[in-house]
Write a protein that holds these residues in place. Structure first.
Motif, PDB file in Angstrom:
ATOM      1  N   UNK A  63       9.810   0.855  18.580  1.00  0.00           N
ATOM      2  CA  UNK A  63       9.337   1.952  18.194  1.00  0.00           C
ATOM      3  C   UNK A  63       9.478   2.060  16.896  1.00  0.00           C
ATOM      4  N   UNK A  64       8.095   2.572  16.112  1.00  0.00           N
ATOM      5  CA  UNK A  64       8.336   2.426  14.689  1.00  0.00           C
ATOM      6  C   UNK A  64       7.803   3.711  14.170  1.00  0.00           C
ATOM      7  N   UNK A  65       8.007   4.499  13.078  1.00  0.00           N
ATOM      8  CA  UNK A  65       7.268   5.445  12.498  1.00  0.00           C
ATOM      9  C   UNK A  65       6.629   4.998  11.203  1.00  0.00           C
ATOM     10  N   UNK A  66       5.641   5.657  10.782  1.00  0.00           N
ATOM     11  CA  UNK A  66       5.055   5.407   9.510  1.00  0.00           C
ATOM     12  C   UNK A  66       5.505   6.230   8.637  1.00  0.00           C
ATOM     13  N   UNK A  67       6.031   5.886   7.363  1.00  0.00           N
ATOM     14  CA  UNK A  67       6.632   6.689   6.219  1.00  0.00           C
ATOM     15  C   UNK A  67       5.891   6.039   4.957  1.00  0.00           C
ATOM     16  N   UNK A  68       6.187   6.892   3.873  1.00  0.00           N
ATOM     17  CA  UNK A  68       5.738   6.623   2.623  1.00  0.00           C
ATOM     18  C   UNK A  68       7.010   5.921   1.836  1.00  0.00           C
ATOM     19  N   UNK A  69       6.779   5.641   0.449  1.00  0.00           N
ATOM     20  CA  UNK A  69       8.003   5.408  -0.350  1.00  0.00           C
ATOM     21  C   UNK A  69       9.089   6.428  -0.461  1.00  0.00           C
ATOM     22  N   UNK A  70       8.946   7.516  -0.260  1.00  0.00           N
ATOM     23  CA  UNK A  70       9.591   8.782  -0.274  1.00  0.00           C
ATOM     24  C   UNK A  70      10.429   8.939   0.897  1.00  0.00           C
ATOM     25  N   UNK A  71      10.046   8.042   1.960  1.00  0.00           N
ATOM     26  CA  UNK A  71      10.652   8.157   3.332  1.00  0.00           C
ATOM     27  C   UNK A  71      10.289   9.339   4.213  1.00  0.00           C
ATOM     28  N   UNK A  85       0.776  -1.075   0.001  1.00  0.00           N
ATOM     29  CA  UNK A  85       0.034   0.145   0.077  1.00  0.00           C
ATOM     30  C   UNK A  85       0.879   1.286   0.173  1.00  0.00           C
ATOM     31  N   UNK A  86       2.034   1.237   0.202  1.00  0.00           N
ATOM     32  CA  UNK A  86       2.920   2.110   0.336  1.00  0.00           C
ATOM     33  C   UNK A  86       3.225   2.773   1.825  1.00  0.00           C
ATOM     34  N   UNK A  87       3.098   1.856   2.635  1.00  0.00           N
ATOM     35  CA  UNK A  87       3.164   2.031   4.079  1.00  0.00           C
ATOM     36  C   UNK A  87       4.507   1.513   4.411  1.00  0.00           C
ATOM     37  N   UNK A  88       5.578   1.959   5.195  1.00  0.00           N
ATOM     38  CA  UNK A  88       6.678   1.444   5.640  1.00  0.00           C
ATOM     39  C   UNK A  88       6.594   1.695   7.114  1.00  0.00           C
ATOM     40  N   UNK A  89       7.289   0.850   7.853  1.00  0.00           N
ATOM     41  CA  UNK A  89       7.280   0.957   9.332  1.00  0.00           C
ATOM     42  C   UNK A  89       8.927   0.702   9.859  1.00  0.00           C
ATOM     43  N   UNK A  90       9.719   1.490   9.608  1.00  0.00           N
ATOM     44  CA  UNK A  90      11.085   1.741  10.029  1.00  0.00           C
ATOM     45  C   UNK A  90      11.253   1.608  11.517  1.00  0.00           C
ATOM     46  N   UNK A  91      12.185   1.067  12.109  1.00  0.00           N
ATOM     47  CA  UNK A  91      12.407   1.055  13.502  1.00  0.00           C
ATOM     48  C   UNK A  91      13.351   2.139  13.824  1.00  0.00           C
ATOM     49  N   UNK A  92      12.738   2.795  14.875  1.00  0.00           N
ATOM     50  CA  UNK A  92      13.483   4.037  15.451  1.00  0.00           C
ATOM     51  C   UNK A  92      14.304   3.657  16.581  1.00  0.00           C
ATOM     52  N   UNK A  93      13.789   2.753  17.431  1.00  0.00           N
ATOM     53  CA  UNK A  93      14.393   2.483  18.749  1.00  0.00           C
ATOM     54  C   UNK A  93      13.911   1.133  18.999  1.00  0.00           C
ATOM     55  N   UNK A  94      14.803   0.277  19.724  1.00  0.00           N
ATOM     56  CA  UNK A  94      14.543  -1.068  20.238  1.00  0.00           C
ATOM     57  C   UNK A  94      15.035  -1.332  21.586  1.00  0.00           C
ATOM     58  N   UNK A  95      14.657  -2.173  22.119  1.00  0.00           N
ATOM     59  CA  UNK A  95      15.010  -2.352  23.645  1.00  0.00           C
ATOM     60  C   UNK A  95      14.559  -3.702  23.758  1.00  0.00           C
ATOM     61  N   UNK A  96      15.570  -4.486  24.607  1.00  0.00           N
ATOM     62  CA  UNK A  96      15.078  -5.923  25.053  1.00  0.00           C
ATOM     63  C   UNK A  96      15.938  -6.305  26.312  1.00  0.00           C
TER      64      UNK A  96
END
Length: 140
Positions: free
Chosen positions: A109-117, A51-62
């Motif tokens: 933690x993830x943000x919603x971005x489009x194909x143009x980042x 659909x053109x929605x990407x969800x890159x990680x901006x923070x992780x923790x374990x």
């Protein structure tokens, strides 16, 4: 709030010389958990990306509490801790099924971005996708 449960069996290749699961594998399990969670919303991760929605990680923790071992049956419990139109935080509990022991917990933690980042407002740009995630987030 909805919690998905994905099951994995620890493979030998996921363990280190000490016989416990190598720490980076937990993040792979988190990804499995996210995929299962999104399935409950009626779509796959690939559907979302198509659909053109990407969800890159901006923070992780374990936080590692006790090591999983080869052949353990593991449950990855996943839920949304926080959801806004531009960001989602998934929480994870990694549980050994045999004794219900919490082995690790964490978040991504993830943000919603489009194909143009570019960051997008999911609620405004894809209201049907927003509604599917939001309904699981507020599900009591």
């Amino acid at each position: 709030m909805y919690k998905s449960k994905a099951r994995v069996k620890v493979r030998y290749a996921e363990t280190d010389k000490m016989g416990i699961v190598y720490h980076a594998n937990y993040y792979t399990w988190f990804e499995i958990g996210r995929g299962e969670y999104i399935l409950k919303a009626g779509m796959t991760y690939k559907d979302v990306e198509d659909m053109g929605i990407m969800m890159p990680l901006v923070e992780t923790y374990c936080k590692y509490i006790e090591g999983a071992k080869y052949d353990d049956d593991i449950i990855i419990e996943t839920f949304i801790k926080e959801l806004s139109p531009v960001k989602v935080i998934f929480n994870y509990n990694v549980i050994r099924e045999e004794d219900n022991k919490l082995l690790a917990n964490g978040y991504t933690s993830q943000v919603f971005i489009n194909n143009d980042f570019k960051i997008i407002n999911l609620k405004r740009s894809y209201p049907d996708v927003w509604e599917k995630l939001y309904s699981l987030y507020i599900d009591k």
